[in-house]
Write an enzyme that holds these catalytic residues in place. Structure first.
Site, mmCIF file in Angstrom:
data_model
loop_
_atom_site.group_PDB
_atom_site.id
_atom_site.type_symbol
_atom_site.label_atom_id
_atom_site.label_comp_id
_atom_site.label_asym_id
_atom_site.label_seq_id
_atom_site.Cartn_x
_atom_site.Cartn_y
_atom_site.Cartn_z
ATOM 1 N N ASP A 135 0.828 -1.210 0.000
ATOM 2 C CA ASP A 135 0.000 0.000 0.000
ATOM 3 C C ASP A 135 0.861 1.259 0.000
ATOM 4 O OD1 ASP A 135 -2.394 1.376 -0.031
ATOM 5 O OD2 ASP A 135 -2.665 1.334 2.143
ATOM 6 N N GLY A 195 -0.145 5.434 -4.369
ATOM 7 C CA GLY A 195 -0.774 6.703 -4.758
ATOM 8 C C GLY A 195 -0.176 7.876 -4.007
ATOM 9 N N HIS A 218 2.293 3.312 -9.035
ATOM 10 C CA HIS A 218 2.081 1.884 -9.310
ATOM 11 C C HIS A 218 3.253 1.318 -10.118
ATOM 12 C CE1 HIS A 218 -1.779 2.251 -7.527
ATOM 13 N NE2 HIS A 218 -2.356 2.886 -8.522
ATOM 14 N N ASN A 251 -11.092 -2.797 -4.848
ATOM 15 C CA ASN A 251 -10.361 -1.857 -5.702
ATOM 16 C C ASN A 251 -11.081 -1.563 -7.020
ATOM 17 O OD1 ASN A 251 -7.110 -3.065 -4.575
ATOM 18 N ND2 ASN A 251 -8.187 -1.191 -3.941
ATOM 19 N N TRP A 252 -12.129 -2.335 -7.338
ATOM 20 C CA TRP A 252 -12.952 -2.031 -8.519
ATOM 21 C C TRP A 252 -13.680 -0.703 -8.340
ATOM 22 C CZ3 TRP A 252 -11.756 -4.793 -12.553
ATOM 23 C CH2 TRP A 252 -11.349 -6.122 -12.384
ATOM 24 N N SER A 286 -7.945 -4.589 5.592
ATOM 25 C CA SER A 286 -8.556 -4.359 4.284
ATOM 26 C C SER A 286 -8.995 -5.641 3.570
ATOM 27 C CB SER A 286 -7.617 -3.538 3.384
ATOM 28 O OG SER A 286 -7.315 -2.293 3.970
HETATM 29 C C1 IPE Z 1 -5.277 -2.762 0.178
HETATM 30 O O1 IPE Z 1 -4.988 -1.436 -0.123
HETATM 31 C C2 IPE Z 1 -5.386 -3.567 -1.086
HETATM 32 C C3 IPE Z 1 -4.132 -3.793 -1.788
HETATM 33 C C4 IPE Z 1 -2.934 -3.465 -1.355
HETATM 34 C C5 IPE Z 1 -4.235 -4.472 -3.055
HETATM 35 P P1 IPE Z 1 -6.148 -0.346 -0.271
HETATM 36 O O2 IPE Z 1 -5.474 0.929 -0.549
HETATM 37 O O3 IPE Z 1 -7.156 -0.811 -1.239
HETATM 38 O O4 IPE Z 1 -6.795 -0.372 1.192
HETATM 39 P P2 IPE Z 1 -7.738 0.670 1.913
HETATM 40 O O5 IPE Z 1 -8.823 1.041 0.940
HETATM 41 O O6 IPE Z 1 -6.903 1.850 2.270
HETATM 42 O O7 IPE Z 1 -8.223 -0.045 3.112
HETATM 43 C C1 IPE Z 2 -1.498 0.195 -3.327
HETATM 44 O O1 IPE Z 2 -1.359 1.561 -3.355
HETATM 45 C C2 IPE Z 2 -1.876 -0.401 -4.652
HETATM 46 C C3 IPE Z 2 -3.241 -0.943 -4.695
HETATM 47 C C4 IPE Z 2 -4.087 -0.938 -3.704
HETATM 48 C C5 IPE Z 2 -3.685 -1.531 -5.943
HETATM 49 P P1 IPE Z 2 -2.607 2.550 -3.368
HETATM 50 O O2 IPE Z 2 -2.996 2.781 -4.772
HETATM 51 O O3 IPE Z 2 -3.684 2.065 -2.482
HETATM 52 O O4 IPE Z 2 -1.931 3.858 -2.775
HETATM 53 P P2 IPE Z 2 -2.526 4.850 -1.701
HETATM 54 O O5 IPE Z 2 -2.976 4.034 -0.533
HETATM 55 O O6 IPE Z 2 -3.644 5.577 -2.348
HETATM 56 O O7 IPE Z 2 -1.379 5.749 -1.355
HETATM 57 MG MG MG Z 3 -4.147 2.372 -0.536
#
Ligand code: IPE
Ligand code: IPE
Ligand code: MG
Length: 252
Positions: A28, A31, A45, A76-77, A203
Site C-alpha cells: 500500500d 498513490g 504503481h 479496488n474495482w 482491508s
Molecule cells: C489494500 O490497499 C489492497 C491492496 C494493497 C491491493 P487499499 O489501498 O485498497 O486499502 P484501503 O482502501 O486503504 O483499506
Molecule cells: C497500493 O497503493 C496499490 C493498490 C491498492 C492496488 P494505493 O494505490 O492504495 O496507494 P494509496 O494508498 O492511495 O497511497
Molecule cells: Mg491504498
C-alpha cells in the site's frame, strides 16, 4: 547477492534458521508516494512494480518459502476506470520481464482470487506464469488479484454445500477440512504480515489465515519499501513470542 552496509548490519542480527516460512504483504501507498512527488498515481504503481521485483528476488534469496502479495482487492474495482486499467496492465508487464528469471530460480507462481472479472490479457499473462512455473518446487509466489477474504470464505462455503449435495462429503466440517476449500489450500498460514503505507488495517485480506500471524506495519510507502525494511520486519518477527494461546513452560 551484494548487500549494503546497513542491510548487512541487520542481516547479521537475523537467525538464518528461523526465517518466516510464509510472508504476506499488503502493498500500500503507491498513490501517496506519487502525489508527494507531484506525479500521477500510475507513476506510483509503476514504481511499485520495481519494488515487487526486488522483494521477490530478495525473499527468494532469504529462503522464504511462500510469498503472498496483495495486488488488487475485490474493493479496488471502486477506483476510477483509468486507474483500474493501468493496474490491470501490470501483471502482464511484470511477468513478461520476470518470468524467465522466476523459471530459472525455481519459483512457482500462483493466483489467489476470482479470475472471472479480470481482463483477458491478465488471465492470459497469469495462465502463462502458472503454466511455465507449474513444475517448480522452490518459493511459491502467490499473487492476490481480485481477492477479498470475505468473498473467499463465502466461495468456500458455497463449494462445501455443493460437495455435500453431490454426496462427496458428510455433513460435518472441521477447521482443517474447511481450510482445504480456501485459495490457500495446502499452504501454511502466514507467519508474518507486512503492511506498508501507514494504515493499521487488514482491508479484507486473508481473514481466516491471519488468525495467528505476526503483524508488522510501516509508514514506508510500497515504492520505497526495500530489502532493509524486509530485514527489519524479519528481525522484529524473530523477537516476538508466538504463544498461540499457551503460556510459557517456566510460568507453569
Ligand atoms: C489494500 O490497499 C489492497 C491492496 C494493497 C491491493 P487499499 O489501498 O485498497 O486499502 P484501503 O482502501 O486503504 O483499506
Ligand atoms: C497500493 O497503493 C496499490 C493498490 C491498492 C492496488 P494505493 O494505490 O492504495 O496507494 P494509496 O494508498 O492511495 O497511497
Ligand atoms: Mg491504498
Amino acid at each position: 547477492m551484494e548487500l549494503t552496509l546497513r542491510e548487512e548490519e541487520i542481516f547479521k542480527e537475523i537467525d538464518r534458521t528461523r526465517i518466516p516460512g510464509h510472508v504476506a504483504m499488503i502493498m500500500d501507498g503507491n498513490g501517496r508516494w506519487a502525489r508527494e512527488r507531484g506525479l500521477p498515481r500510475s507513476a506510483g504503481h509503476r514504481q511499485g512494480v520495481e519494488t515487487v521485483r526486488e522483494v521477490v528476488r530478495f525473499s527468494n534469496h532469504l529462503g522464504i518459502k511462500v510469498l503472498t502479495l496483495f495486488a488488487f482487492s475485490t474493493e479496488n474495482w471502486r477506483r476510477p476506470p483509468q486507474e483500474i486499467d493501468f493496474l490491470m496492465s501490470l501483471p502482464e508487464q511484470y511477468l513478461q520481464s520476470e518470468l524467465p528469471e522466476l523459471v530459472r530460480k525455481n519459483v512457482r507462481v500462483k493466483l489467489m482470487g476470482d479470475p472471472e472479472r479480470l481482463p483477458a490479457k491478465v488471465k492470459r499473462a497469469i495462465a502463462k506464469g502458472l503454466d511455465a512455473t507449474a513444475g517448480n518446487s522452490g518459493m511459491i509466489l502467490n499473487f492476490a488479484l481480485n481477492y477479498g477474504a470475505r468473498m473467499e470464505i463465502v466461495r468456500a462455503v458455497q463449494a462445501v454445500l455443493e460437495d455435500l449435495q453431490k454426496g462427496k462429503i458428510r455433513p460435518a466440517i472441521s477447521e482443517k477440512s474447511f481450510a482445504a476449500y480456501l485459495y490457500t489450500a495446502g499452504l501454511p498460514d502466514p507467519d508474518l504480515l507486512i503492511r506498508t503505507g501507514g494504515e493499521f488495517r487488514i482491508s479484507n485480506f486473508l481473514l481466516w489465515q491471519l488468525a495467528y500471524s505476526e503483524l508488522w506495519f510501516t509508514p514506508v510507502y510500497w515504492p520505497d519499501f526495500g530489502r532493509v525494511h524486509l530485514l527489519q520486519a524479519i528481525r522484529d518477527f524473530q523477537q516476538r513470542e508466538r504463544r498461540f494461546g499457551r503460556i510459557y513452560p517456566e510460568q507453569r
